[in-house]
Design a protein around this motif. Structure first.
Motif: not given
Length: 587
Positions: A128-132, A137, A168-169, A213
């Motif tokens: 799960q990616t981070e939101s920006s 996300s 990063k992920y 999740t």
């Protein structure tokens, strides 16, 4: 008159009357010798068989031939049955870190691409990616594509630059998987619990779900605790991580399934590949801070991979292949050696005397010549003072770099050498004069031995039987050793199989068994030859001898195996001590 007639009869029958004491007689009553040591040897071999059983039960030679990944899974078997090649993501060392070949994975084929870098994941997992502010996300999949590649279009435009999102992920994180019963025993954890080491690439992989999740569809991941590794200064992945950037590679050979880096076009094409080798993008390396784009790192990595591949099993396979390839040369050489041995034993009966005195005379002349040359070089005498067949030694033609002038350097060392060789020459001369009777006696013994071997030609076949015994011994020893070497328990901290004290002691015991049994075979052979020669020597009518080698074999095996075991044990013990010193000397 009767004695003379008896001697003539003996000579007609192939024998001579022995000048021995009237009370001398061959002892007919025999008894077993050193029986306790024979029992000890039998017990020892029972333990040797037990050691073999330990190896066969605990060992897996496929670990040596196929290799295994950083979780201990053998390539080409079990969960890795479709992945038969061993790839080392980190064979490149630097000024601070040595090449680490414990980080190995199993792949379907050695990673190869015309363009670099190539992303690769040993297993496929979701993150799960981070939101920006620019992108919400979302769920992305690391790996899962062809040859484990990751679809970079999943990442935002910003994260696609220089593989920021992938690094990063995927590179920096590891999933946590459910441990099976076998893995739980291997890693000393509870079955069903989660551990990133249990992510072995099996299909389907059972991840530990993250309940936070949506529908628990995303596995639990954690930051990879191992440091990031580099290739020519650029980050290519964390140690023991499921994802990394691969380098161009190819198999060592068709029979050895290790992948080695491709350092240059010449080396790549010499392996039989017609296409051009892949190259690493210099721009990519520079953008990541790479400091070295030379081929020296590749050469060092190749040496590391070849070194870890040159194990005992590979060496044994190579030797077996050489023997098979040159079998007719070996058989022909053995036959030629047998013919030469037969001719030599016949010649011993007639030329033992001239051969011995010729060798002694040549040795004496060499000592005298060495003394003269050193004396001239040391300045003790002049070269024109040495007579040589009516002239001086100056008339002898010498190589262009050799002179008979006095030495300009190391005069003291040359003088000492001249004195030592001169004393040796004088001592050897005195030895020859004093021991002429003994030398003649030795010549007679050699001639008698030649007569014995001529009368008992089957004795020359005894080494063939010993050779067969040696082959059986070495085949057994090598097979057991391979299984013992492939034994051991998995050490997750070292990411390799390690020997415990039991395996180490078994290997040492097995090695001593090789030394003792080899010496035992030689000792029994010596007893048989001695027994056959003694039977021939004391026989009045040598024409009546029937299979003296066979009868000597029966006597040696029935009465004297204990003595052979005792003597061979002492020899093996001394050899074992020498091997121990040799081991610590080269360690």
């Amino acid at each position: 008159m009767e004695d003379n007639e008896h001697i003539k009869q003996l000579q007609k029958k192939g024998g001579d009357k022995l000048p021995m004491d009237a009370n001398f007689q061959v002892k007919e009553e025999r008894g077993c010798t050193d029986i306790l040591f024979l029992i000890f040897y039998i017990i020892f071999w029972a333990l040797m068989i037990f050691v073999g059983v330990i190896g066969f039960v605990n060992g897996d030679p496929n670990r040596l031939t196929n290799g295994y990944d950083f979780n201990g899974n053998t390539c080409g078997q079990g969960s890795q049955s479709d992945k038969s090649y061993v790839y080392y993501p980190n064979p490149f060392g630097n000024s601070t870190d040595l090449p680490d070949l414990t980080w190995a994975i199993c792949v379907k084929q050695c990673p190869f691409s015309e363009k670099m870098p190539v992303d690769m994941c040993q297993i496929s997992f979701k993150v799960q990616t981070e939101s920006s502010l620019l992108s919400p996300s979302k769920t992305i999949t690391c790996g899962g594509g062809s040859d484990g590649k990751t679809d970079m279009s999943q990442f935002s435009a910003v994260d696609q630059v220089l593989y920021r999102g992938y690094t990063k992920y995927c590179l920096s994180r590891v999933p946590v998987c459910t441990c099976s019963a076998a893995q739980a025993s291997q890693y000393n954890v509870t079955a069903g619990s989660g551990l990133d080491a249990c992510c072995d690439g099996s299909s389907p992989q059972k991840f530990i779900s993250d309940p936070s999740t949506p529908n628990g569809s995303i596995p639990v991941t954690r930051t990879n605790p191992y440091p990031m590794t580099t290739l020519l200064g650029a980050s290519i992945g964390s140690k023991f991580g499921p994802c990394f950037f691969s380098y161009p590679s190819m198999p060592i050979s068709t029979s050895l399934n290790r992948c080695i880096p491709v350092p240059s076009s010449a080396k790549f094409k010499s392996s039989g590949n017609s296409t051009s080798p892949p190259t690493i993008s210099s721009a990519f390396l520079s953008s990541l801070g790479a400091s070295d784009n030379s081929s020296s790192s590749f050469d060092s990595a190749i040496s590391s991979v070849l070194g870890v591949s040159a194990g005992p099993q590979q060496t044994f396979s190579y030797l077996v292949g050489e023997v098979v390839q040159n079998k007719w040369v070996i058989i022909g050489s053995a036959g030629l050696a047998l013919v030469v041995a037969l001719i030599y034993t016949q010649l011993l009966r007639f030329v033992a005397g001239p051969m011995t005195w010729t060798l002694l005379a040549v040795l004496w002349l060499l000592l005298v010549a060495s003394t003269v040359v050193l004396a001239v070089k040391a300045g003790f005498i002049r070269s024109d003072q040495v007579p040589l067949f009516g002239s001086s030694i100056d008339a002898v033609t010498l190589p262009s770099s050799t002179t008979m002038t006095t030495a300009d350097t190391n005069r003291l060392l040359v003088s000492i050498a001249a004195g030592v060789v001169g004393v040796a020459t004088l001592s050897f001369t005195v030895f020859l004069v004093i021991f002429i009777p003994r030398i003649n006696l030795a010549i007679q013994v050699i001639e008698t031995a030649g007569q014995c071997l001529s009368a008992i030609p089957t004795a020359l076949l005894l080494p063939l039987g010993q050779w067969v015994a040696f082959c059986c011994l070495f085949v057994w020893w090598v097979f057991v050793f391979v299984y013992l070497a492939a034994s051991g328990k998995w050490d997750q901290s070292l990411h390799q199989y390690v020997w415990d004290d039991t395996i180490r002691r078994a290997i040492i015991f097995h090695f001593f068994g090789l030394l003792w049994t080899r010496a035992m075979i030689l000792a029994v052979g010596n007893l048989i030859i001695a027994g056959a020669a003694g039977e021939w020597f004391f026989a009045e009518d040598k024409r009546q001898l029937k299979a003296p080698v066979l009868s000597a074999t029966r006597r040696a095996c029935r009465y004297h195996l204990g003595t052979a075991a005792f003597g061979s044990f002492l020899i093996a013990l001394v050899q074992f001590i020498r091997w121990v010193f040799r081991y610590y000397m080269y360690k």
